[in-house]
Design a protein around this motif. Structure first.
Motif, mmCIF file in Angstrom:
data_model
loop_
_atom_site.group_PDB
_atom_site.id
_atom_site.type_symbol
_atom_site.label_atom_id
_atom_site.label_comp_id
_atom_site.label_asym_id
_atom_site.label_seq_id
_atom_site.Cartn_x
_atom_site.Cartn_y
_atom_site.Cartn_z
ATOM 1 N N ALA A 104 -58.823 -64.319 -4.694
ATOM 2 C CA ALA A 104 -59.832 -63.298 -4.949
ATOM 3 C C ALA A 104 -60.683 -63.654 -6.168
ATOM 4 O O ALA A 104 -61.894 -63.425 -6.180
ATOM 5 N N ILE A 105 -60.057 -64.253 -7.175
ATOM 6 C CA ILE A 105 -60.806 -64.698 -8.362
ATOM 7 C C ILE A 105 -61.649 -65.926 -8.054
ATOM 8 O O ILE A 105 -62.858 -65.967 -8.327
ATOM 9 N N THR A 106 -61.035 -66.957 -7.496
ATOM 10 C CA THR A 106 -61.755 -68.227 -7.303
ATOM 11 C C THR A 106 -62.880 -68.106 -6.280
ATOM 12 O O THR A 106 -63.887 -68.816 -6.379
ATOM 13 N N SER A 107 -62.744 -67.194 -5.319
ATOM 14 C CA SER A 107 -63.778 -67.036 -4.299
ATOM 15 C C SER A 107 -64.912 -66.116 -4.750
ATOM 16 O O SER A 107 -65.938 -66.029 -4.080
ATOM 17 N N GLY A 108 -64.711 -65.431 -5.880
ATOM 18 C CA GLY A 108 -65.740 -64.516 -6.367
ATOM 19 C C GLY A 108 -65.624 -63.103 -5.830
ATOM 20 O O GLY A 108 -66.501 -62.276 -6.081
ATOM 21 N N LYS A 109 -64.543 -62.796 -5.109
ATOM 22 C CA LYS A 109 -64.365 -61.435 -4.595
ATOM 23 C C LYS A 109 -64.161 -60.439 -5.727
ATOM 24 O O LYS A 109 -64.546 -59.276 -5.613
ATOM 25 N N ILE A 110 -63.520 -60.889 -6.806
ATOM 26 C CA ILE A 110 -63.348 -60.049 -7.994
ATOM 27 C C ILE A 110 -63.734 -60.862 -9.217
ATOM 28 O O ILE A 110 -63.707 -62.103 -9.193
ATOM 29 N N ASP A 111 -64.106 -60.155 -10.295
ATOM 30 C CA ASP A 111 -64.497 -60.823 -11.543
ATOM 31 C C ASP A 111 -63.358 -60.871 -12.553
ATOM 32 O O ASP A 111 -63.280 -61.792 -13.367
ATOM 33 N N LEU A 112 -62.494 -59.879 -12.527
ATOM 34 C CA LEU A 112 -61.322 -59.807 -13.399
ATOM 35 C C LEU A 112 -60.133 -59.350 -12.574
ATOM 36 O O LEU A 112 -60.288 -58.543 -11.656
ATOM 37 N N GLU A 113 -58.946 -59.850 -12.908
ATOM 38 C CA GLU A 113 -57.730 -59.348 -12.276
ATOM 39 C C GLU A 113 -56.904 -58.698 -13.365
ATOM 40 O O GLU A 113 -56.476 -59.347 -14.325
ATOM 41 N N CYS A 114 -56.720 -57.400 -13.244
ATOM 42 C CA CYS A 114 -56.088 -56.606 -14.284
ATOM 43 C C CYS A 114 -54.757 -56.087 -13.764
ATOM 44 O O CYS A 114 -54.695 -54.999 -13.173
ATOM 45 N N GLY A 115 -53.710 -56.879 -13.963
ATOM 46 C CA GLY A 115 -52.415 -56.505 -13.415
ATOM 47 C C GLY A 115 -51.294 -56.980 -14.302
ATOM 48 O O GLY A 115 -51.245 -56.675 -15.502
ATOM 49 N N SER A 116 -50.389 -57.758 -13.723
ATOM 50 C CA SER A 116 -49.215 -58.274 -14.442
ATOM 51 C C SER A 116 -49.063 -59.748 -14.101
ATOM 52 O O SER A 116 -48.041 -60.170 -13.559
ATOM 53 N N THR A 117 -50.081 -60.522 -14.435
ATOM 54 C CA THR A 117 -50.129 -61.928 -14.025
ATOM 55 C C THR A 117 -49.766 -62.853 -15.180
ATOM 56 O O THR A 117 -50.332 -62.747 -16.271
#
Length: 303
Positions: A104-117
């Protein structure tokens, strides 16, 4: 000589104009937006990926809205981005899982991933991260009557993990290294893993300790399950963003450092890990020495 003076002054003036113009162009170039920030200014939106069951980092409240510690930090990033691009940015929320969050990040579907990564060197080959916002570690959740006390008791046992996590990698590596012949069940998300353990489909659930404590609190399951003492791995969390976007990476880094140095991170920690949560749970997990050390060692950004 006097006759040449007007021509010399004209030449000097033209030279100064050219120099000023070049300097102004450099200054303007320095503020030209690129990458994620340009897209955000053009669209008026930042797209944030969130997790549905990573309590208390990123999960859904009673109104099915994403809330949590990581969500609050990302809200500060959005505010910083709004100031940078000169317009108020809206947020588009997109749910992600452990398996699809990187794509989702690398494809541009999302700009930030806000979780527990978990922020580690392997993952930073394909994505980028903010400074560390939390430090967790892999532990085991088992039934109270279970003989499993550490990973060495897992020989021939069935362990459920969330697919695409460092927990999965850690258990697989231990199984191979110590010839434990562990049967791994890989599921979509953390809530699915807890469900498998709850219905007796696995002998143990391997996950980040703070998330395991979150499940005990959320479901009131402390009388049925316990969490083993020893860590299997250590996992520093970060906010994930696209790689090779230096302008946005700089903004994210500054925004997170501001959260740390302003005292907001300690306030957010108390709100999400010590106090009663908006959804009714209370984790009561004191800040680790490791996270406290990161906060103390983070230098204030010069004005």
């Amino acid at each position: 000589m006097a006759a040449r003076l007007p021509g010399m002054l004209a030449a000097l003036w033209l030279g100064l104009v050219a120099t000023f113009g070049a300097t102004l162009a450099v200054a303007q170039d320095a503020t030209v937006l690129s990458g994620t920030l340009k897209k955000a200014k053009d669209t008026g939106t930042l797209v944030i990926g969130y997790r549905e069951s990573s309590l208390p980092f990123s999960y859904l409240n009673q109104a099915s809205r994403p809330i949590g510690y990581s969500i609050d930090i990302c809200t500060e990033i959005v505010q910083a981005a709004s100031e940078e691009v000169g317009r108020e940015l809206a947020v588009k929320w997109v749910p992600v899982t452990s398996e699809n969050r990187f794509e989702a990040i690398t494809s541009g579907k999302i700009d930030l991933e806000c979780g527990s990564t978990t922020r580690n060197a392997e993952r930073m080959q394909t994505v980028a991260f903010s400074p560390v916002i939390f430090i967790a570690g892999t532990k085991l959740m088992v039934p109270r009557a279970s003989p499993i006390k550490s990973f060495r008791d897992l020989k021939g046992k069935t362990v459920v993990v969330t697919a695409g996590t460092t927990n999965e990698q850690a258990v697989a590596q231990l199984s191979k290294r110590f010839d434990l012949n562990i049967n791994l069940i890989r599921v979509r998300d953390h809530a699915d893993a807890f469900a498998v353990l709850s219905r007796g489909g696995a002998d143990a659930y391997a996950g980040d300790d703070v998330l395991l404590y979150g499940f005990l609190a959320h479901y009131g399951a402390g009388k049925k399950f316990i969490i083993t003492r020893d860590f299997i791995s250590y996992d520093p969390y970060g906010i994930m963003l696209r790689k090779n976007d230096p302008q946005f990476a700089t903004l994210v880094g500054k925004a997170v450092r501001d959260v740390i140095t302003s005292g907001d991170m300690e306030r957010l920690y108390k709100q999400w890990f010590m106090n009663k949560l908006p959804t009714g749970e209370r984790l009561g997990i004191p800040m680790s020495a490791e996270l406290g050390g990161i906060i103390d060692a983070t230098p204030e950004r010069p004005e």
